[in-house]
Scaffold this motif. Structure first.
Motif, PDB file in Angstrom:
ATOM      1  N   PRO A 168       0.696  -1.052  -0.071  1.00  0.00           N
ATOM      2  CA  PRO A 168      -0.044  -0.051  -0.109  1.00  0.00           C
ATOM      3  C   PRO A 168       0.737   1.362  -0.114  1.00  0.00           C
ATOM      4  CG  PRO A 168      -0.012  -1.024   2.201  1.00  0.00           C
ATOM      5  CD  PRO A 168       0.539  -1.917   1.311  1.00  0.00           C
ATOM      6  N   ALA A 169       0.238   2.292  -0.377  1.00  0.00           N
ATOM      7  CA  ALA A 169       0.963   3.609  -0.445  1.00  0.00           C
ATOM      8  C   ALA A 169       0.614   4.370   0.703  1.00  0.00           C
ATOM      9  CB  ALA A 169       0.426   4.362  -1.816  1.00  0.00           C
ATOM     10  N   LEU A 170       1.519   5.226   0.999  1.00  0.00           N
ATOM     11  CA  LEU A 170       1.030   6.237   2.149  1.00  0.00           C
ATOM     12  C   LEU A 170       0.256   7.324   1.608  1.00  0.00           C
ATOM     13  CD1 LEU A 170       2.302   6.384   5.222  1.00  0.00           C
ATOM     14  CD2 LEU A 170       3.756   7.980   4.332  1.00  0.00           C
ATOM     15  N   VAL A 171      -0.881   7.361   2.233  1.00  0.00           N
ATOM     16  CA  VAL A 171      -2.094   8.242   2.027  1.00  0.00           C
ATOM     17  C   VAL A 171      -2.281   9.264   3.110  1.00  0.00           C
ATOM     18  CG1 VAL A 171      -3.106   6.607   0.520  1.00  0.00           C
ATOM     19  CG2 VAL A 171      -4.154   6.529   2.592  1.00  0.00           C
ATOM     20  N   GLU A 172      -2.958  10.393   2.793  1.00  0.00           N
ATOM     21  CA  GLU A 172      -3.028  11.411   3.710  1.00  0.00           C
ATOM     22  C   GLU A 172      -4.639  11.341   4.122  1.00  0.00           C
ATOM     23  OE1 GLU A 172      -2.013  15.930   4.766  1.00  0.00           O
ATOM     24  OE2 GLU A 172      -2.039  15.193   2.724  1.00  0.00           O
ATOM     25  N   LEU A 173      -5.036  10.838   5.203  1.00  0.00           N
ATOM     26  CA  LEU A 173      -6.369  10.831   6.043  1.00  0.00           C
ATOM     27  C   LEU A 173      -6.875  12.163   6.271  1.00  0.00           C
ATOM     28  CD1 LEU A 173      -6.450   7.612   7.842  1.00  0.00           C
ATOM     29  CD2 LEU A 173      -7.134   7.971   5.338  1.00  0.00           C
ATOM     30  N   SER A 174      -6.092  13.000   6.950  1.00  0.00           N
ATOM     31  CA  SER A 174      -6.506  14.359   7.204  1.00  0.00           C
ATOM     32  C   SER A 174      -5.016  15.147   7.026  1.00  0.00           C
ATOM     33  CB  SER A 174      -7.107  14.375   8.493  1.00  0.00           C
ATOM     34  OG  SER A 174      -6.444  13.986   9.457  1.00  0.00           O
ATOM     35  N   ARG A 175      -5.165  16.344   7.440  1.00  0.00           N
ATOM     36  CA  ARG A 175      -3.976  17.273   7.146  1.00  0.00           C
ATOM     37  C   ARG A 175      -2.889  16.885   8.073  1.00  0.00           C
ATOM     38  NH1 ARG A 175      -3.638  23.805   7.418  1.00  0.00           N
ATOM     39  NH2 ARG A 175      -1.493  24.236   6.804  1.00  0.00           N
ATOM     40  N   GLY A 176      -1.938  16.146   7.348  1.00  0.00           N
ATOM     41  CA  GLY A 176      -0.837  15.675   8.273  1.00  0.00           C
ATOM     42  C   GLY A 176      -0.868  14.590   8.864  1.00  0.00           C
ATOM     43  N   HIS A 214      -4.251  -0.254   2.692  1.00  0.00           N
ATOM     44  CA  HIS A 214      -5.130  -0.726   1.658  1.00  0.00           C
ATOM     45  C   HIS A 214      -6.567  -0.356   2.265  1.00  0.00           C
ATOM     46  CE1 HIS A 214      -2.634  -1.772  -1.529  1.00  0.00           C
ATOM     47  NE2 HIS A 214      -2.150  -2.725  -0.835  1.00  0.00           N
ATOM     48  N   HIS A 215      -6.953  -0.638   3.404  1.00  0.00           N
ATOM     49  CA  HIS A 215      -8.089  -0.617   3.983  1.00  0.00           C
ATOM     50  C   HIS A 215      -8.510   0.750   4.265  1.00  0.00           C
ATOM     51  CE1 HIS A 215     -11.720  -1.823   6.535  1.00  0.00           C
ATOM     52  NE2 HIS A 215     -11.103  -0.753   7.606  1.00  0.00           N
ATOM     53  N   CYS A 216      -7.486   1.585   4.822  1.00  0.00           N
ATOM     54  CA  CYS A 216      -7.653   2.993   4.926  1.00  0.00           C
ATOM     55  C   CYS A 216      -7.989   3.658   3.667  1.00  0.00           C
ATOM     56  CB  CYS A 216      -6.444   3.596   5.565  1.00  0.00           C
ATOM     57  SG  CYS A 216      -6.488   3.102   7.372  1.00  0.00           S
TER      58      CYS A 216
END
Length: 324
Positions: free
Chosen positions: A303-311, A317-319
């Protein structure tokens, strides 16, 4: 704008032996500004200390090897420096509090001599001036200067740790790395040492990188937190992000395995299984073998590192699916 003291970019570190290649650190990136505090949290073997030793230029070679990435200290890539150049930086721009205060000090030299040695190495002062500064450092960490002529075996564990902190801070470093500084101490002394580190770091605007297993220590002293698993940062954000809105299954598992004063349970919920073998990491997500949410995609694709909220970043993958 705060000054960026440390910037680690895409760091990969391997330990290469005849038997196998240990992938200790895998593509880690983070930065620290002046006066900032970052906690690195994870199990034993996650790669936390390897990151710290990489920054200090103290990786044992052989077998260690920085495969790729850069470590910028004040904009200078220290991975390209020679040993003689690194010696000018260690203890001066960047210092480290090592894990065990019992073995970090030289048993045949007084504590005053050991503090003064660091000062004389990096500052143009006389032996007398260095020793006076060493006595001042002891007073700063709560030890009477009269004890500067005593040897490490005459101090308790907590006082030895204070001496180690005095050595680390003697030249007012811009970056302080603390590798589990309270592990060998009882709870009362642990609280005193953390309070001391917090005050000194705040007064000197030193950037602090704290390595620990203990979320309680992170909550007490850090502004930001990075959760490390199998040499990767799987979740990163402010302490509020990590504690109030944990997203990665590993972070959730760590919190579920902690006792709570608010809930009455017969047993804690541990994380099943063992950490992935660093000599044979899976193709996909390194946590998929222990994750109760894992799907076939998790075992096939990293999975890639994704930004759920600022910072607030999460590597899952689930997120990603939740965001979509």
């Amino acid at each position: 704008m705060s000054k960026t003291v440390l910037e680690v970019k895409d760091l990969v570190v391997h330990y290469e032996t005849d038997e196998a290649v240990v992938e200790a650190v895998n593509n880690i990136s983070f930065s620290l500004e002046a006066g900032d505090t970052l906690g690195l949290v994870g199990e034993t073997g996650a790669g936390k200390t390897t990151v710290a030793l990489s920054i200090m230029g103290l990786l044992p070679y052989p077998p260690s090897h920085i495969v790729q990435g850069s470590i910028l200290l004040d904009g200078q890539d220290i991975t390209k420096l020679k040993e003689r150049e690194l010696r000018k930086i260690r203890g001066n721009k960047v210092s480290m509090i090592f894990q065990d205060p019992m073995t970090a000090l030289n048993p045949v030299r007084t504590v005053g001599e050991q503090i003064a040695e660091v000062i004389r190495l990096h500052q143009k002062v006389s032996r007398k001036e260095a020793y006076q500064k060493a006595e001042e450092m002891l007073e700063m960490v709560g030890i009477p200067k009269e004890r500067s002529k005593e040897y490490p075996h005459q101090f308790s564990g907590g006082m030895k740790q204070r001496v180690v902190i005095a050595i680390a801070l003697a030249c007012n470093p811009e970056l302080l790395i603390a590798d589990e500084p309270t592990t060998a101490l009882d709870v009362t002394i642990q609280a005193q040492v953390l309070e001391l580190m917090r005050d000194l770091q705040k007064n000197n605007q030193t950037a602090l990188l704290l390595i620990t297993h203990d979320f309680g220590v992170v909550a007490d002293i850090c502004k930001k937190c990075a959760v490390i698993y199998a040499g990767e940062i799987v979740e990163y954000g402010t302490v509020e992000d990590i504690f109030d809105h944990p997203a990665h299954p590993y972070t959730l598992g760590l919190f579920h395995s902690l006792p709570s004063l608010d809930e009455d349970v017969e047993r804690l919920t541990p994380i099943d299984g063992m950490m992935s073998d660093p000599t044979d990491l899976p193709t996909g997500c390194s946590f998929c073998d222990r994750c109760d949410r894992a799907t076939s995609l998790c075992s096939q694709s990293d999975p890639a590192l994704v930004e759920l909220s600022r910072g607030h970043y999460v590597k899952c993958h689930h997120c990603v699916k939740e965001e979509n």
